[in-house]
Design a protein around this motif. Structure first.
Motif, short mmCIF file in Angstrom:
data_model
loop_
_atom_site.label_atom_id
_atom_site.label_comp_id
_atom_site.label_asym_id
_atom_site.label_seq_id
_atom_site.Cartn_x
_atom_site.Cartn_y
_atom_site.Cartn_z
N LYS B 78 7.33 55.67 -13.33
CA LYS B 78 7.46 54.81 -12.15
C LYS B 78 7.89 53.40 -12.55
CE LYS B 78 5.56 57.86 -9.25
NZ LYS B 78 6.26 58.48 -8.13
N LYS B 79 8.63 52.76 -11.66
CA LYS B 79 8.98 51.35 -11.85
C LYS B 79 7.77 50.52 -11.45
CE LYS B 79 13.85 50.30 -11.12
NZ LYS B 79 14.81 49.78 -10.14
N SER B 80 7.08 49.94 -12.42
CA SER B 80 5.88 49.21 -12.07
C SER B 80 5.86 47.85 -12.74
CB SER B 80 4.63 50.01 -12.46
OG SER B 80 4.65 50.25 -13.84
N GLU B 199 14.40 62.70 -9.16
CA GLU B 199 15.22 61.76 -9.94
C GLU B 199 14.45 61.25 -11.16
OE1 GLU B 199 18.18 59.52 -6.86
OE2 GLU B 199 16.04 59.42 -6.41
N ILE B 200 13.16 60.96 -10.97
CA ILE B 200 12.36 60.48 -12.10
C ILE B 200 12.26 61.56 -13.17
CG2 ILE B 200 10.07 59.70 -12.83
CD1 ILE B 200 9.76 58.33 -10.14
N ARG B 201 12.05 62.81 -12.75
CA ARG B 201 11.98 63.91 -13.74
C ARG B 201 13.27 63.99 -14.55
NH1 ARG B 201 7.75 67.49 -13.21
NH2 ARG B 201 6.62 67.29 -11.26
N ARG B 202 14.39 63.75 -13.86
CA ARG B 202 15.69 63.86 -14.54
C ARG B 202 15.90 62.67 -15.49
NH1 ARG B 202 18.28 65.22 -10.04
NH2 ARG B 202 19.09 63.13 -9.68
N GLU B 203 15.61 61.45 -14.98
CA GLU B 203 15.89 60.25 -15.77
C GLU B 203 14.84 59.98 -16.84
OE1 GLU B 203 16.39 56.98 -13.03
OE2 GLU B 203 17.81 58.15 -11.84
N CYS B 204 13.64 60.42 -16.62
CA CYS B 204 12.55 60.15 -17.56
C CYS B 204 11.90 61.47 -17.99
CB CYS B 204 11.50 59.24 -16.93
SG CYS B 204 12.17 57.74 -16.21
N PRO B 205 12.61 62.24 -18.82
CA PRO B 205 12.06 63.55 -19.22
C PRO B 205 10.75 63.44 -19.99
CG PRO B 205 14.05 63.00 -20.51
CD PRO B 205 13.92 61.97 -19.43
N ALA B 207 8.25 61.56 -19.01
CA ALA B 207 7.19 61.15 -18.09
C ALA B 207 6.14 62.24 -17.90
CB ALA B 207 7.78 60.75 -16.75
N THR B 208 4.90 61.81 -17.71
CA THR B 208 3.81 62.77 -17.50
C THR B 208 3.63 63.00 -16.00
OG1 THR B 208 2.32 60.89 -17.69
CG2 THR B 208 2.56 62.27 -19.62
N LEU B 209 4.51 63.87 -15.49
CA LEU B 209 4.48 64.13 -14.05
C LEU B 209 3.93 65.53 -13.75
CD1 LEU B 209 7.91 62.57 -13.05
CD2 LEU B 209 5.67 61.85 -12.23
N GLY B 210 3.30 66.12 -14.71
CA GLY B 210 2.84 67.49 -14.54
C GLY B 210 3.77 68.43 -15.28
N LYS B 211 3.20 69.30 -16.11
CA LYS B 211 4.01 70.18 -16.94
C LYS B 211 4.69 71.26 -16.09
CE LYS B 211 3.36 73.76 -20.36
NZ LYS B 211 4.59 74.31 -19.90
N THR B 212 5.97 71.51 -16.39
CA THR B 212 6.66 72.63 -15.75
C THR B 212 6.79 73.76 -16.76
OG1 THR B 212 8.70 71.49 -16.31
CG2 THR B 212 7.96 71.32 -14.03
N GLN B 213 7.15 74.97 -16.26
CA GLN B 213 7.20 76.17 -17.11
C GLN B 213 8.17 76.02 -18.28
OE1 GLN B 213 5.29 78.82 -16.91
NE2 GLN B 213 4.18 78.05 -15.13
N ASP B 214 9.26 75.25 -18.05
CA ASP B 214 10.36 75.25 -19.01
C ASP B 214 10.20 74.24 -20.14
OD1 ASP B 214 10.47 73.23 -17.21
OD2 ASP B 214 12.65 73.22 -17.01
N ARG B 215 9.08 73.57 -20.26
CA ARG B 215 8.96 72.61 -21.36
C ARG B 215 7.52 72.51 -21.86
NH1 ARG B 215 6.27 68.21 -19.66
NH2 ARG B 215 6.60 67.39 -17.58
N ASN B 216 7.41 71.90 -23.06
CA ASN B 216 6.10 71.65 -23.62
C ASN B 216 5.46 70.44 -22.93
OD1 ASN B 216 6.29 73.73 -25.53
ND2 ASN B 216 7.48 72.41 -26.90
#
Lengths: 182, 362
Positions: B78-80, B199-205, B207-216
């Motif tokens: 996030k932009k903070s 967009e944040i998921r794409r720009e900030c891979p 970031a701790t936004l919750g793990k998805t199946q396709d990554r560690n």
């Protein structure tokens, strides 16, 4: 044209808001403006001052040591800023409560008894507008109509019914101000 | 929010930061009031951006909490931002060092007041060392922008976020009480929406936004107990600081072309020195001004170039002499480098700094 102005008085006399109205008037008039308050403990009751610069050019320093025009509303302000008016410049003072009057002969001196007038007419909150009117009479640096537009921008809408009263105070100030001879 | 982006308005530097933050799509502001910058939080409370853009505005319980809230929000991409004044920024130093170590982007604004300690609420520039040399522990730097006008308070809020995300680092706006409190004309930046979660998921891979199946899982920490790994992190950070030094130096020159003597000043003192240049030129003195806009990275090379053709520099600061050390580094003894400063909240006047130049250099 560049006009470098200091307005100084007690906190509560409307010094900062007078400066703000002047700055907004300059903005409406398409000028470059800067408004630099003393933001220290002054605003809690001591002396407060604000430097307002209106110019047709980019303004360099917002902080100054000499001024084209000084408006002083109490003794400490007169003592501090009378020596800092540029030769040939202008000093406007409210005579209320002063025990030492201006002494310089190389600047233009004007007295405006705005405080006395405002209290006699039960409108102490118009003091700063009366003085602004006085300033504009002798230094017409902004058009009155732009001042009224500036005033409208600085006043919250709930106070817009006071605009005619303020306009009247400006005209009162134009009548009240008079040259002062040492 | 309703204002068009090209409308000229009159506002304080502090207010400009608040408006610019909302307009550039800031996600969260966390701060604690302190003079002379409380108008930033107050303005945000008036704008109520949580009702329009969804930006969070929170008065934290302390500056320590504020910077750690920024750390947490930044960890989610996030932009903070947070803002404070000198004593409050001292409290934040640990958090800033942690952000640098964890490679997290965020914006910290310091509207400086006189110190040390609680000092005074009047303007100062005595946090230059703290901002530019790493006020917290460890080998870190961060971009430091020094606004000299209300317009730059707005513009640099946008720029600081850009730099922070480009280099994954905290970035600082180092202003002073005058720039925060004065009103000038300003054109606010155009409105940019906040980034969506996608967009944040794409720009900030990272970031701790919750793990998805396709990554560690993503881990964010500044802790690394294995020395070899910790050195690698340090080397990566140092490489990034060199890139920042290469790409991001910004400065403004005023009448340096034919100058014999040059003022070096930033922020409010640059404005005061600009007036001193005007007075000097009227007197026939060939005086110029170089205004570092980025204090890190510092315009060493440009000052070194100028030192080939001038007779001397004078660094003017509201401090006991901090930036002057960088001017001396750049000039490297080729010509005299003098210093003039005031402390304790006193702002030198244009005449005063010009007299200093005449006394020390002529």
């Amino acid at each position: 044209m560049t006009e470098e102005i200091i307005i100084s008085g007690f906190g509560g006399q409307g010094v900062l808001s007078m400066g703000k109205i002047l700055a907004y008037s300059g903005l409406v008039q398409g000028q470059e403006v800067s408004w630099m308050p003393s933001y220290g403990p002054e605003q809690r009751g001591g002396t407060a001052n604000v430097t307002v610069i209106l110019s047709n050019q980019r303004i360099s320093s917002p902080v100054l040591n000499t001024y084209d025009t000084a408006i002083v509303l109490n003794q400490p302000s007169l003592d501090k800023f009378e020596p800092l008016v540029k030769p040939g410049g202008t000093l406007i003072f409210d005579g209320n409560g002063l025990h030492r009057l201006p002494v310089r002969t190389d600047i233009n001196l004007y007295q405006i008894n705005a405080t006395e007038y405002a209290y006699a007419n039960n409108s102490s909150k118009t003091i700063n507008m009366i003085i602004l009117g006085g300033l504009l009479k002798i230094r017409p640096i902004v058009e009155i109509e732009n001042v009224l537009k500036g005033l409208k921008k600085t006043l919250p809408p709930r106070h817009h019914h006071l605009l005619p009263l303020n306009e009247q105070a400006i005209h009162t100030g134009m009548d009240l101000i008079m040259p002062y001879a040492v | 929010m309703s204002r068009k982006s090209d409308e000229v308005t009159l506002m304080k530097g502090n207010e400009a930061i608040a408006h610019a933050a909302v307009r550039c799509g800031c996600d969260g502001y966390f701060g604690y009031p302190i003079t002379p910058q409380s108008e930033i939080l107050e303005t945000l409370m008036e704008i109520e951006p949580w009702k329009t853009t969804g930006m969070v505005v929170l008065q934290a319980e302390s500056e320590v909490a504020s910077i750690n809230m920024v750390y947490g929000a930044a960890g989610c991409g996030k932009k903070s931002m947070t803002t404070s004044s000198s004593p409050g920024v001292s409290l934040m130093q640990e958090g800033i060092s942690y952000m640098a170590g964890a490679e997290l982007p965020g914006v910290i604004v310091n509207v400086m007041r006189g110190g040390p300690g609680l000092g005074t609420i009047q303007p100062s520039q005595a946090d230059y060392f703290q901002a530019t040399k790493g006020g917290g522990h460890g080998d870190y730097r961060m971009p430091v922008l020094a606004p000299a006008s209300v317009q730059e308070m707005a513009d640099f809020t946008v720029l600081a976020f850009d730099l922070a995300f480009k280099y994954l680092t905290p970035a600082m706006i180092l202003a002073d009480g005058i720039i925060g409190q004065m009103m000038e004309k300003v054109v606010l930046p155009p409105f940019t929406p906040r980034r969506s979660e996608e967009e944040i998921r794409r720009e900030c891979p990272w970031a701790t936004l919750g793990k998805t199946q396709d990554r560690n899982p993503n881990y964010i920490s500044s802790l690394e107990l294995r020395s070899e790994e910790m050195e690698k992190i340090n080397l990566r950070l140092q490489k990034r600081y060199r890139e920042i030094e290469k790409n991001e130096v910004r400065y403004e020159e005023i009448q340096c072309e034919d100058a014999d003597f040059i003022f070096v000043a930033f922020g409010t003192m640059a404005r005061v020195c600009q007036k001193a240049v005007e007075i000097a030129r009227e007197e026939g003195l060939k005086v110029g001004l170089i205004r570092p806009i980025t204090l890190f990275p510092y315009p060493y090379n440009r000052i070194a170039e100028l030192s080939e053709k001038v007779k001397g520099f004078i660094s003017v600061e509201m401090s006991a002499g901090q930036m002057v050390e960088d001017v001396r580094l750049a000039v490297s003894g080729k010509v005299p480098v003098e210093f003039y400063g005031r402390m304790g909240g006193i702002v030198p006047s244009p005449e005063e700094v010009l007299n200093a130049l005449k006394t020390k250099l002529l």
